[in-house]
Design an enzyme around this catalytic site. Structure first.
Site, PDB file in Angstrom:
ATOM      1  N   LYS A   9       1.013  -1.162   0.409  1.00 48.92           N
ATOM      2  CA  LYS A   9      -0.190  -0.268   0.311  1.00 48.92           C
ATOM      3  C   LYS A   9       0.679   0.942   0.006  1.00 48.92           C
ATOM      4  CE  LYS A   9      -4.284  -2.224   2.060  1.00 48.92           C
ATOM      5  NZ  LYS A   9      -4.934  -1.754   3.632  1.00 48.92           N
ATOM      6  N   TYR A  49     -11.816  -2.061  -3.649  1.00 47.75           N
ATOM      7  CA  TYR A  49     -12.713  -1.833  -2.532  1.00 47.75           C
ATOM      8  C   TYR A  49     -14.117  -1.494  -3.007  1.00 47.75           C
ATOM      9  CZ  TYR A  49      -8.403  -2.560   0.487  1.00 47.75           C
ATOM     10  OH  TYR A  49      -7.597  -2.687   1.012  1.00 47.75           O
ATOM     11  N   PHE A  57     -15.640   3.574   6.625  1.00 51.51           N
ATOM     12  CA  PHE A  57     -14.801   3.813   6.200  1.00 51.51           C
ATOM     13  C   PHE A  57     -14.014   3.595   5.109  1.00 51.51           C
ATOM     14  CE2 PHE A  57     -14.285  -0.370   7.616  1.00 51.51           C
ATOM     15  CZ  PHE A  57     -13.632  -1.565   6.255  1.00 51.51           C
ATOM     16  N   ARG A  85      -2.401 -14.455   4.779  1.00 46.97           N
ATOM     17  CA  ARG A  85      -2.842 -13.405   5.046  1.00 46.97           C
ATOM     18  C   ARG A  85      -1.975 -13.768   6.430  1.00 46.97           C
ATOM     19  NH1 ARG A  85      -7.247  -9.949   3.822  1.00 46.97           N
ATOM     20  NH2 ARG A  85      -7.272  -9.878   6.553  1.00 46.97           N
ATOM     21  N   THR A  91      -6.009  -7.262  10.612  1.00 45.69           N
ATOM     22  CA  THR A  91      -6.093  -5.491   9.971  1.00 45.69           C
ATOM     23  C   THR A  91      -5.660  -5.003  10.991  1.00 45.69           C
ATOM     24  OG1 THR A  91      -7.871  -6.633   9.352  1.00 45.69           O
ATOM     25  CG2 THR A  91      -7.719  -4.696   9.233  1.00 45.69           C
ATOM     26  N   ASN A 112      -2.303   0.217   7.228  1.00 40.20           N
ATOM     27  CA  ASN A 112      -1.786  -1.097   7.877  1.00 40.20           C
ATOM     28  C   ASN A 112      -0.606  -1.374   6.290  1.00 40.20           C
ATOM     29  OD1 ASN A 112      -3.124  -2.097   6.119  1.00 40.20           O
ATOM     30  ND2 ASN A 112      -5.250  -2.703   7.255  1.00 40.20           N
ATOM     31  N   HIS A 115      -2.155  -5.259   0.985  1.00 40.92           N
ATOM     32  CA  HIS A 115      -3.180  -5.815   1.304  1.00 40.92           C
ATOM     33  C   HIS A 115      -3.120  -7.256   0.625  1.00 40.92           C
ATOM     34  CE1 HIS A 115      -7.114  -6.858  -0.591  1.00 40.92           C
ATOM     35  NE2 HIS A 115      -6.754  -7.336  -1.705  1.00 40.92           N
ATOM     36  N   GLU A 126      -9.673  -9.760  -7.946  1.00 36.92           N
ATOM     37  CA  GLU A 126      -8.800  -8.707  -7.941  1.00 36.92           C
ATOM     38  C   GLU A 126      -7.819  -8.997  -8.219  1.00 36.92           C
ATOM     39  OE1 GLU A 126      -7.628  -9.145  -3.550  1.00 36.92           O
ATOM     40  OE2 GLU A 126      -9.441  -8.000  -2.297  1.00 36.92           O
TER      41      GLU A 126
HETATM   42  P1  DAT Z   1      -7.994  -6.324   4.997  1.00 35.84           P
HETATM   43  O1  DAT Z   1      -7.332  -5.582   4.564  1.00 35.84           O
HETATM   44  O2  DAT Z   1      -7.294  -6.960   6.422  1.00 35.84           O
HETATM   45  O3  DAT Z   1      -8.071  -8.036   4.226  1.00 35.84           O
HETATM   46  P2  DAT Z   1     -10.761  -5.781   5.404  1.00 35.84           P
HETATM   47  O4  DAT Z   1     -10.802  -6.666   4.010  1.00 35.84           O
HETATM   48  O5  DAT Z   1     -11.928  -5.685   6.848  1.00 35.84           O
HETATM   49  O6  DAT Z   1      -9.402  -5.881   5.810  1.00 35.84           O
HETATM   50  O7  DAT Z   1     -10.805  -3.730   5.072  1.00 35.84           O
HETATM   51  C1  DAT Z   1     -10.175  -3.391   4.025  1.00 35.84           C
HETATM   52  C2  DAT Z   1      -8.966  -2.102   4.559  1.00 35.84           C
HETATM   53  O8  DAT Z   1      -9.727  -1.403   5.025  1.00 35.84           O
HETATM   54  C3  DAT Z   1      -8.201  -2.110   5.636  1.00 35.84           C
HETATM   55  O9  DAT Z   1      -6.843  -3.079   4.977  1.00 35.84           O
HETATM   56  C4  DAT Z   1      -7.778  -1.030   6.385  1.00 35.84           C
HETATM   57  C5  DAT Z   1      -9.264  -0.777   6.102  1.00 35.84           C
HETATM   58  N1  DAT Z   1     -10.627  -0.792   7.159  1.00 35.84           N
HETATM   59  C6  DAT Z   1     -10.560  -1.641   7.535  1.00 35.84           C
HETATM   60  N2  DAT Z   1     -11.263  -2.065   8.750  1.00 35.84           N
HETATM   61  C7  DAT Z   1     -11.351  -0.193   9.061  1.00 35.84           C
HETATM   62  C8  DAT Z   1     -12.079   0.248  10.010  1.00 35.84           C
HETATM   63  N3  DAT Z   1     -12.045  -0.298  11.497  1.00 35.84           N
HETATM   64  N4  DAT Z   1     -11.530   1.793  10.203  1.00 35.84           N
HETATM   65  C9  DAT Z   1     -10.776   2.141   9.666  1.00 35.84           C
HETATM   66  N5  DAT Z   1     -10.096   1.689   8.382  1.00 35.84           N
HETATM   67  C10 DAT Z   1     -10.722   0.623   8.406  1.00 35.84           C
HETATM   68 MG    MG Z   2      -9.741  -7.499   2.940  1.00 33.72          MG
END
Ligand code: DAT
Ligand code: MG
Length: 138
Positions: A9, A49, A57, A85, A91, A112, A115, A126
Site C-alpha cells: 500500500k 474496494y 471507512f 494473510r 487488519t 496497514n 493487502h 482482484e
Molecule cells: P484486510 O485488509 O485485513 O483484508 P478488510 O478487508 O476488512 O481488512 O478492510 C480493508 C481495509 O479497510 C483494511 O486493510 C483497512 C481498512 N479498514 C478496515 N477496517 C477498518 C476500520 N475499522 N477503520 C478504518 N479502516 C478500516
Molecule cells: Mg480484505
C-alpha cells in the site's frame, strides 16, 4: 496451485518496504507471477474496494489507497491465500501477531502496509482487476 493478489500500500512504498514484503513472500517458496507499480485514481481504488462500499471507512480507505503509488502483485503457490494473510497479520496492527508485516510496520488500522486476498473468490476478482492474462506468467 493457488494465486492471490497482494498490494504494497502507499504507506509501505513510502517506508521503502517493497523489497521487504516481496522477500517475505519469496522466502515462503511462493512465486511472483505478475508485478507492477501503479498510482491508482480515487475511482480505481473505489472499484477495487467495492465490497466495502457500505462501510463507514470506505471514503478514507479509498483516499489513502490513491494517495501515492502502490505495488500490486499476483503470487502463486500451495495455500498461498491463507499463508499471505498469516504473514500480513490482523487488519488492526494492535491485534497483529508479533513478527507479522502489520505488527512490524503498520501505524494503525487505516494505514496497514499490505493487502492480501481473503479467499479464492476475492482473488478471482482482484487479480484480473489489475492484470490481464498476458501480464501473468505461467
Ligand atoms: P484486510 O485488509 O485485513 O483484508 P478488510 O478487508 O476488512 O481488512 O478492510 C480493508 C481495509 O479497510 C483494511 O486493510 C483497512 C481498512 N479498514 C478496515 N477496517 C477498518 C476500520 N475499522 N477503520 C478504518 N479502516 C478500516
Ligand atoms: Mg480484505
Amino acid at each position: 496451485m493457488q494465486r492471490t493478489l497482494s498490494i504494497v500500500k502507499p504507506d509501505g512504498v513510502k517506508k521503502n518496504l517493497i523489497g521487504e514484503l516481496i522477500g517475505r513472500f519469496e522466502k515462503q517458496g511462493f512465486r511472483i507471477v505478475a508485478l507492477k507499480m501503479i498510482h491508482m485514481s480515487k475511482r480505481e481504488a473505489e472499484g477495487f474496494y467495492i465490497v466495502h462500499k457500505a462501510r463507514p471507512f470506505y471514503g478514507e480507505l479509498t483516499t489513502f489507497m490513491s494517495e501515492g503509488p502502490v505495488v500490486v502483485m499476483a503470487i502463486e503457490g500451495n495455500g498461498v491465500i491463507d499463508k499471505v494473510r498469516e504473514l500480513m497479520g490482523a487488519t488492526n496492527p494492535k491485534d497483529a501477531a508479533p513478527g507479522t508485516i502489520r505488527a512490524d510496520f503498520a501505524d494503525n488500522v487505516e494505514r496497514n502496509i499490505v493487502h492480501g486476498s481473503d479467499s479464492a473468490e476475492s482473488a478471482s476478482f482482484e487479480i484480473p482487476y489489475f492484470f490481464s492474462a498476458l501480464e501473468i506468467v505461467g
